[in-house]
Design a protein around this motif. Structure first.
Motif, mmCIF file in Angstrom:
data_model
loop_
_atom_site.group_PDB
_atom_site.id
_atom_site.type_symbol
_atom_site.label_atom_id
_atom_site.label_comp_id
_atom_site.label_asym_id
_atom_site.label_seq_id
_atom_site.Cartn_x
_atom_site.Cartn_y
_atom_site.Cartn_z
ATOM 1 N N GLN A 94 0.818 -1.203 0.000
ATOM 2 C CA GLN A 94 0.000 0.000 0.000
ATOM 3 C C GLN A 94 0.859 1.262 0.000
ATOM 4 O O GLN A 94 0.599 2.204 -0.761
ATOM 5 C CB GLN A 94 -0.926 -0.001 1.214
ATOM 6 C CG GLN A 94 -1.869 1.194 1.250
ATOM 7 C CD GLN A 94 -2.821 1.137 2.441
ATOM 8 O OE1 GLN A 94 -2.686 0.284 3.302
ATOM 9 N NE2 GLN A 94 -3.764 2.043 2.494
ATOM 10 N N SER A 95 1.909 1.277 0.816
ATOM 11 C CA SER A 95 2.779 2.454 0.870
ATOM 12 C C SER A 95 3.549 2.628 -0.425
ATOM 13 O O SER A 95 3.753 3.749 -0.897
ATOM 14 C CB SER A 95 3.753 2.323 2.048
ATOM 15 O OG SER A 95 3.050 2.321 3.266
ATOM 16 N N ARG A 96 3.988 1.519 -1.013
ATOM 17 C CA ARG A 96 4.692 1.621 -2.285
ATOM 18 C C ARG A 96 3.791 2.198 -3.369
ATOM 19 O O ARG A 96 4.199 3.051 -4.139
ATOM 20 C CB ARG A 96 5.201 0.248 -2.718
ATOM 21 C CG ARG A 96 6.411 -0.213 -1.936
ATOM 22 C CD ARG A 96 6.973 -1.516 -2.452
ATOM 23 N NE ARG A 96 8.059 -1.955 -1.587
ATOM 24 C CZ ARG A 96 8.759 -3.054 -1.746
ATOM 25 N NH1 ARG A 96 8.488 -3.836 -2.779
ATOM 26 N NH2 ARG A 96 9.711 -3.378 -0.910
ATOM 27 N N SER A 97 2.558 1.695 -3.422
ATOM 28 C CA SER A 97 1.631 2.179 -4.441
ATOM 29 C C SER A 97 1.336 3.658 -4.243
ATOM 30 O O SER A 97 1.301 4.433 -5.200
ATOM 31 C CB SER A 97 0.339 1.360 -4.381
ATOM 32 O OG SER A 97 -0.543 1.748 -5.405
ATOM 33 N N ARG A 98 1.142 4.062 -2.974
ATOM 34 C CA ARG A 98 0.863 5.468 -2.696
ATOM 35 C C ARG A 98 2.049 6.354 -3.086
ATOM 36 O O ARG A 98 1.887 7.414 -3.690
ATOM 37 C CB ARG A 98 0.535 5.647 -1.211
ATOM 38 C CG ARG A 98 0.138 7.070 -0.842
ATOM 39 C CD ARG A 98 -0.298 7.171 0.616
ATOM 40 N NE ARG A 98 0.779 6.882 1.528
ATOM 41 C CZ ARG A 98 0.819 5.828 2.335
ATOM 42 N NH1 ARG A 98 -0.172 4.950 2.322
ATOM 43 N NH2 ARG A 98 1.849 5.640 3.149
ATOM 44 N N THR A 99 3.247 5.903 -2.737
ATOM 45 C CA THR A 99 4.438 6.685 -3.073
ATOM 46 C C THR A 99 4.627 6.771 -4.586
ATOM 47 O O THR A 99 4.919 7.841 -5.133
ATOM 48 C CB THR A 99 5.677 6.054 -2.421
ATOM 49 O OG1 THR A 99 5.476 6.000 -1.008
ATOM 50 C CG2 THR A 99 6.927 6.862 -2.725
ATOM 51 N N TYR A 100 4.476 5.644 -5.248
ATOM 52 C CA TYR A 100 4.608 5.585 -6.710
ATOM 53 C C TYR A 100 3.634 6.550 -7.386
ATOM 54 O O TYR A 100 3.999 7.321 -8.272
ATOM 55 C CB TYR A 100 4.362 4.143 -7.137
ATOM 56 C CG TYR A 100 3.978 3.903 -8.574
ATOM 57 C CD1 TYR A 100 4.926 3.951 -9.597
ATOM 58 C CD2 TYR A 100 2.672 3.566 -8.903
ATOM 59 C CE1 TYR A 100 4.578 3.691 -10.905
ATOM 60 C CE2 TYR A 100 2.305 3.297 -10.210
ATOM 61 C CZ TYR A 100 3.261 3.360 -11.215
ATOM 62 O OH TYR A 100 2.895 3.093 -12.515
ATOM 63 N N ARG A 101 2.397 6.539 -6.939
ATOM 64 C CA ARG A 101 1.405 7.429 -7.540
ATOM 65 C C ARG A 101 1.725 8.896 -7.250
ATOM 66 O O ARG A 101 1.509 9.764 -8.100
ATOM 67 C CB ARG A 101 0.017 7.058 -7.017
ATOM 68 C CG ARG A 101 -0.493 5.751 -7.618
ATOM 69 C CD ARG A 101 -1.676 5.172 -6.876
ATOM 70 N NE ARG A 101 -2.219 4.020 -7.587
ATOM 71 C CZ ARG A 101 -3.072 3.152 -7.067
ATOM 72 N NH1 ARG A 101 -3.477 3.303 -5.809
ATOM 73 N NH2 ARG A 101 -3.509 2.134 -7.780
#
Length: 834
Positions: A157-164
């Protein structure tokens, strides 16, 4: 290798407006700005992300101009209302990847469409052994976007949020990126990789029609004439314009196109067969395909055609070429190096390369993104594996696989020794430490795949790759491989190995900041060692357990664990691990505030490592001793010890520890009342740790840098490092240090007369203190927020936080502070009424 702690600075920033000093360290600069609950990114003015991974567009591409125009129109930023996501679905081998590559290449040539470049990832979604999880895909994509490896969050979840957030920041700054996600198999695999800003465009391919929104495009097979055109274009590219066989034999060309089922993959293989023999009539190939076709009636027509093309291409291979082709699927990863391929057959590197080039010309393999690496299409890989299993005894398949695994394990072991600055025993293809890191980076997918699929390999790789995983921040791989190793040992009934693997898993969990899991793993490992009567193993597990207990505030338990470990290891004569346990004990005593004991204990650790001749661990203990001396009010002695440690690290070429020493030196100079002198070493440390990718270390440098700048009356300059540190602590899941960093940020913004910008950090500070149960700090933060709101003329908005502040002070029994806040509250109400 001992289990001594890295020299880490304290992470307890204080209010920069107070008279007291602090020792803040930790964090990573990946240019995030946290304001309230909103994440934005401040990208550097120049960045060189690795956005050049788009495969080369084929010059033989033909027959899809209508689809290309349609997809380009969907990507055109000038067209209002166009979908940000375009999903292309179709049969394996139908040309989905080639279509999106062609579209992406053309879109990149359009002025101002995608000035940020293209981000390409192949999810290998239809390969059971090589499928890329969304976590691993995001890890690679964030790194490609310029995010250092230690800045990549641990969870999906944190990776996806950071990526976006990164993609949105690029788009907001006029550097829109095109994302190409190839070969997804499920919505779950693809969805976390989809941008959410509504501006960043995405091309997605899958053999299935995925319910991911956006515009859906089903790609069918080529029409008859398009197939003939592709065949003719491919032949002319291979043999020159003089090859007119397709024009001269239209009937045979049409027959081949039909037998290939309109699949570009099959047509390219057919063209390669014809190119191999320029005098071969098309009718000859058409007849051969027809004959093979009749033997495969149980398959669908499209698959029959591809199978027939594979058969004919395979049957043209020489004996050595065919054997290598059958053995290549034994490599577990997404691609294979020429050197690794030589382990499969009894040839030298040059001879193997010749065979690989032959297979590439036959379109049975293709070059990887770097020269010397080779890939197989999924369908070709399955075909080759089936052929190989059918001739396993003749090919000596078992020995070939054993040779390949022996090469991977032996070289990984050599690389691990080089990373530890130790000599390599026996012959090795690795020249030095730098070459070892390069090799590990290139082979990481293969090594991880081997570990996850081979119970014999994982029990070696789990230990020899740990240092590399830690150094480069590959926490997902480290955790997965460690878990698999523990399972492998458990299944074979090897209790001693299981305990060692569980302890190794706990070490990985600690680095992933999963402290509760780490404590459980080390506790379990300790129990197994105790059952086995292995006192040394039990003591080492206790030592590691103590380092995780400190992280969750169970410092007294940690002290007991470290003290027991040191006593047992000393009695057993294990001087290296005894010294490590003594050093950990000293650090735990320092955290507990038992500073004189900490100083004496750390001095013992220094002498113990010095007696062993271990310069690295001696210097690490010196640095931890410096931290204890600093807290004990002896800053000049601390400066001396830390400076000596930094000098040794510099001499050894250990850039990470040198940088951490500079962070501690900067903090100590602050305590000594020399903030101006601390700025240069802290800037140096922040830059070095950013380059290395050490998130916690860089956050330490940034936070201390902010304090030094503020203390040197340069508050305006301190805003940026405090902002970055706050964002990093939030991303790292460290609310305690985030709360202090955001409080520092809010304070200096107010001091710089940027009160409107301070509101969000001050509100975030109050939220964090409430979550942490630090009620007094929460009440103070609410009062500070109210003061800032009042300064902006927002009297009504200030009443709420001021009322909550008074209530919290009242619950705590802080009568004087409650009375003061309530008096201010009454005055504000009167002001509002007026």
């Amino acid at each position: 290798m001992t289990d001594g702690p890295d020299p880490e600075p304290d992470l307890e920033p204080e209010d920069p407006g107070s008279e007291s000093t602090n020792e803040i360290h930790g964090g990573v600069f990946f240019n995030m700005v946290v304001q309230g609950r909103t994440i934005t990114l401040q990208l550097p003015p120049r960045i060189t992300p690795a956005l050049s991974g788009l495969p080369v567009a084929s010059r033989a591409f033909t027959g899809r101009e209508g689809q290309v125009r349609e997809l380009l129109a969907a990507l055109d930023p000038r067209e209002a209302g166009q979908p940000a996501l375009v999903a292309v679905a179709g049969l394996a081998g139908v040309g989905k990847t080639e279509l999106v590559v062609q579209v992406a290449a053309r879109a990149l040539r359009e002025p101002d469409w995608f000035p940020g470049g293209v981000l390409f990832v192949d999810l290998l979604g239809y390969s059971e052994s090589r499928r890329v999880s969304p976590e691993r895909a995001l890890d690679g994509m964030l790194r490609a976007l310029g995010i250092p490896e230690e800045h990549v969050p641990a969870d999906l979840q944190s990776r996806s949020r950071t990526y976006r957030s990164v993609l949105d920041a690029f788009a907001q700054q006029g550097r829109r990126i095109l994302v190409v996600i190839d070969n997804a198999s499920t919505e779950e695999q693809a969805e976390p990789l989809l941008p959410s800003d509504g501006t960043t465009a995405t091309l997605l391919t899958s053999r299935h029609t995925l319910a991911v929104g956006g515009s859906l495009h089903d790609l069918g097979v080529l029409q008859q004439q398009e197939s003939v055109d592709l065949l003719g274009t491919s032949l002319k590219l291979a043999r020159g314009a003089s090859d007119q066989r397709v024009r001269d034999e239209p009937g045979a060309a049409a027959a081949i196109a039909g037998l290939c089922g309109g699949l570009p993959l099959a047509l390219c293989i057919a063209a390669a067969l014809l190119a191999d023999t320029p005098t071969r009539p098309l009718a000859s190939l058409a007849g051969a395909l027809e004959a093979a076709h009749t033997r495969l009636r149980h398959l669908r027509r499209e698959d029959r055609a591809v199978q027939a093309a594979f058969d004919l291409s395979y049957e043209r291979l020489g004996g050595e070429q065919a054997r290598l082709f059958r053995l290549l699927p034994l490599d577990p990863g997404p691609d294979v190096s020429t050197w690794a391929a030589t382990q499969l057959i009894d040839l030298d590197t040059y001879g193997t390369e010749v065979l690989l080039l032959d297979l590439a010309r036959a379109h049975l393999i293709e070059p990887g993104r770097e020269y010397g690496r080779w890939r197989m299409h999924d369908l070709v890989r399955l075909y080759a594996d089936e052929r190989g299993r059918g001739r396993a005894e003749e090919d000596d398949r078992r020995t070939a696989y054993a040779n390949l695994m022996e090469y991977y394990l032996r070289t990984a072991h050599a690389a691990d020794r080089l990373l530890a600055h130790q000599p390599v025993r026996g012959p090795s293809p690795l020249r030095d430490r730098g070459h070892a890191v390069q090799w590990l980076e290139a082979e990481r997918p293969n090594l991880v795949a081997a570990a996850l699929t081979d119970p014999e390999a994982v029990v070696v790789l789990a230990f020899v790759l740990a240092k590399f995983f830690e150094m480069r921040g590959y926490l997902d791989d480290w955790l997965a491989v460690s878990e698999r190793a523990a399972t492998a040992y458990r299944s074979r009934g090897d209790r001693d190995g299981e305990a060692a693997a569980i302890s190794n898993l706990g070490f990985a969990q600690r680095h992933a900041r999963r402290f509760d899991d780490a404590i459980a793993s080390h506790t379990r490992a300790r129990a197994i060692f105790r059952e086995l009567g292995d006192r040394g193993g039990e003591a080492s597990a206790s030592n590691r357990l103590g380092t995780s207990l400190v992280e969750v505030g169970r410092v007294d338990e940690a002290i007991t664990a470290h003290a027991m470990a040191a006593a047992v290891l000393g009695a057993l004569g294990d001087r290296g691990n005894e010294a490590a346990a003594i050093g950990n004990l000293g650090s735990a005593l320092r955290v507990a505030g038992r500073l004189e004991e900490a100083v004496m204990t750390l001095e013992r650790a220094v002498e113990a490592f010095r007696a062993l001749g271990d310069l690295t661990e001696t210097s690490s203990a010196l640095m931890n001793l410096g931290s204890a001396l600093q807290q004990a009010g002896r800053p000049e002695e601390a400066i001396d010890r830390i400076s000596a440690a930094a000098a040794v690290f510099r001499k050894l070429g250990d850039h990470r520890r040198e940088a951490l020493a500079m962070v501690n030196l900067g903090g100590t100079l602050q305590v000594a009342g020399r903030p101006q002198d601390s700025i240069a070493p802290l800037r140096q440390a922040a830059g070095a740790l950013h380059d290395i990718g050490d998130r916690h270390g860089e956050a330490a440098a940034l936070t201390n840098l902010g304090l030094s700048l503020h203390q040197a009356d340069r508050s305006e300059e301190s805003i940026s490092p405090f902002t970055q540190a706050a964002a990093l602590f939030r991303d790292l899941g460290d609310p305690a240090n985030e709360s202090r960093a955001v409080a520092n940020l809010g304070f200096v913004l107010c001091r710089a007369d940027r009160v409107d910008e301070a509101i969000a950090p001050l509100a975030r500070t109050a939220d964090l203190f409430r979550q942490l149960g630090e009620r007094h700090d929460e009440a103070m933060a609410l009062a500070n927020l109210a003061v800032a709101l009042h300064a902006l003329g927002r009297v009504a908005d200030a009443l709420g936080p001021l009322s909550r502040s008074a209530a919290v002070f009242g619950e705590l029994g802080a009568a004087d502070e409650e009375a003061q806040v309530r008096a201010t509250l009454a005055a504000l109400r009167q002001e509002g009424d007026a």
